[in-house]
Design a protein around this motif. Structure first.
Motif, PDB file in Angstrom:
ATOM      1  N   PRO A 149     -46.406 -42.121  -1.509  1.00 35.74           N
ATOM      2  CA  PRO A 149     -47.813 -42.294  -1.875  1.00 35.74           C
ATOM      3  C   PRO A 149     -48.093 -43.675  -2.454  1.00 35.74           C
ATOM      4  CG  PRO A 149     -46.687 -41.027  -3.547  1.00 35.74           C
ATOM      5  CD  PRO A 149     -45.690 -41.225  -2.429  1.00 35.74           C
ATOM      6  N   ILE A 150     -49.355 -43.934  -2.670  1.00 37.39           N
ATOM      7  CA  ILE A 150     -49.784 -45.232  -3.189  1.00 37.39           C
ATOM      8  C   ILE A 150     -49.112 -45.551  -4.523  1.00 37.39           C
ATOM      9  CG2 ILE A 150     -51.794 -46.443  -4.143  1.00 37.39           C
ATOM     10  CD1 ILE A 150     -53.445 -45.079  -1.888  1.00 37.39           C
ATOM     11  N   GLY A 151     -48.898 -44.522  -5.342  1.00 40.08           N
ATOM     12  CA  GLY A 151     -48.268 -44.733  -6.643  1.00 40.08           C
ATOM     13  C   GLY A 151     -46.871 -45.304  -6.567  1.00 40.08           C
ATOM     14  N   GLU A 152     -46.207 -45.192  -5.414  1.00 41.17           N
ATOM     15  CA  GLU A 152     -44.867 -45.722  -5.239  1.00 41.17           C
ATOM     16  C   GLU A 152     -44.852 -46.999  -4.405  1.00 41.17           C
ATOM     17  OE1 GLU A 152     -41.939 -42.859  -4.031  1.00 41.17           O
ATOM     18  OE2 GLU A 152     -43.001 -41.200  -4.996  1.00 41.17           O
ATOM     19  N   CYS A 153     -46.022 -47.459  -3.994  1.00 46.48           N
ATOM     20  CA  CYS A 153     -46.094 -48.620  -3.098  1.00 46.48           C
ATOM     21  C   CYS A 153     -46.920 -49.729  -3.748  1.00 46.48           C
ATOM     22  CB  CYS A 153     -46.702 -48.222  -1.755  1.00 46.48           C
ATOM     23  SG  CYS A 153     -46.844 -49.603  -0.586  1.00 46.48           S
ATOM     24  N   HIS A 154     -46.260 -50.776  -4.217  1.00 45.87           N
ATOM     25  CA  HIS A 154     -46.989 -51.845  -4.896  1.00 45.87           C
ATOM     26  C   HIS A 154     -47.895 -52.613  -3.939  1.00 45.87           C
ATOM     27  CE1 HIS A 154     -43.402 -54.027  -3.400  1.00 45.87           C
ATOM     28  NE2 HIS A 154     -44.176 -55.085  -3.380  1.00 45.87           N
TER      29      HIS A 154
END
Length: 281
Positions: A131-136
């Motif tokens: 998810p976005i939370g793991e992708c800077h």
């Protein structure tokens, strides 16, 4: 692939003049080439309607190809060019369904339109477990919308802006929403020094929060839909299944569209075995 519909290829006038080989190939495959000029209104050679051309904000897009951050201009301008083009020809009923797509890193293994496309917009989701939370990267793509939006989107799966399917009706709705959200946040894009990728941030946000008519948006799950976006899969050591030089969906069948095939050395070599044509024309 057996596809017999129209292919529109937007290209800068400069590139059109410089790459003779590319132009020969496009002509060979009966591709409709749309050269765009370096300065506003870009499509003036093809469309004379000032009201339509004024859809493209001159203050946002005075020129392309030069300037401080031309990449940000190009990735945003493409949505305006598509919107103006489809509006100009809507009364002729030339198009019923549309795929907006990148070019260099996209291949078609099957007819991209030989499936039951509903009156919807279809986004290409990336890895469900990433998810976005793991992708800077995708967090940075949302930066123009502020920290609060980034926080709200942390659990969502990124939706790639490089391949977007839709009915003509819903594609026009989608393009208007993209133009609206870009114009609303353009000052923030400028403050971020024109960081490329903001278009995907806006696109992802709209896929989940776009105030759409009920049932009119579908985020295709990567590995199960019509598009397989593979860069993050290789980056996370979850490579897509292959059969010879074909990329498969999770059910073992070839996927219609492969995006970002050039990010992995092994897949890059395999794809070139089938599709590389520069020395064969």
């Amino acid at each position: 692939t057996g596809y017999t519909g129209e292919v529109l290829f937007f290209i800068s006038e400069e590139h059109e003049k410089q790459d003779e080989f590319l132009m020969q190939r496009l002509d060979h495959y009966n591709v409709t080439v749309i050269p765009i000029t370096k300065s506003w209104p870009f499509l003036g050679e093809f469309i004379q309607d000032d009201e339509m051309l004024n859809t493209i904000p001159k203050n946002m897009f005075p020129y392309i190809g030069t300037g401080k951050w031309p990449g940000a201009v190009l990735v945003s301008l493409r949505f305006y060019l598509a919107a103006v083009w489809f509006t100009a020809f809507q009364e002729e009923d030339l198009y019923t369904h549309v795929l907006l797509t990148d070019t260099r890193d996209v291949i078609f293994q099957l007819d991209p339109f030989d499936w039951d496309i509903q009156d919807k917009i279809y986004g290409a989701g990336e890895i469900p477990s990433f998810p976005i939370g793991e992708c800077h990267f995708n967090q940075a793509y949302l930066a123009a919308m502020g920290d609060e939006v980034i926080s709200e989107m942390m659990d969502e799966v990124p939706v790639c802006a490089g391949t977007v399917y839709g009915s003509m009706h819903m594609m026009q709705t989608y393009l208007q929403k993209m133009m609206d959200i870009m114009e609303a946040h353009w000052p923030e894009v400028v403050k971020l020094d024109g960081a490329v990728g903001h278009d995907q941030g806006f696109h992802t946000y709209l896929m989940y929060n776009g105030d759409w008519p009920k049932g009119s948006v579908e985020v295709m799950r990567n590995g199960e839909g019509q598009v397989r976006t593979v860069a993050a899969e290789y980056g996370r050591n979850y490579p897509p299944p292959l059969q010879g030089i074909r990329v498969l969906n999770d059910d073992g069948k070839p996927v219609r569209v492969v995006h970002q095939w050039d990010r992995n050395g092994e897949l890059h070599s395999l794809i070139k075995q089938r599709y590389w044509w520069r020395d064969e024309f």
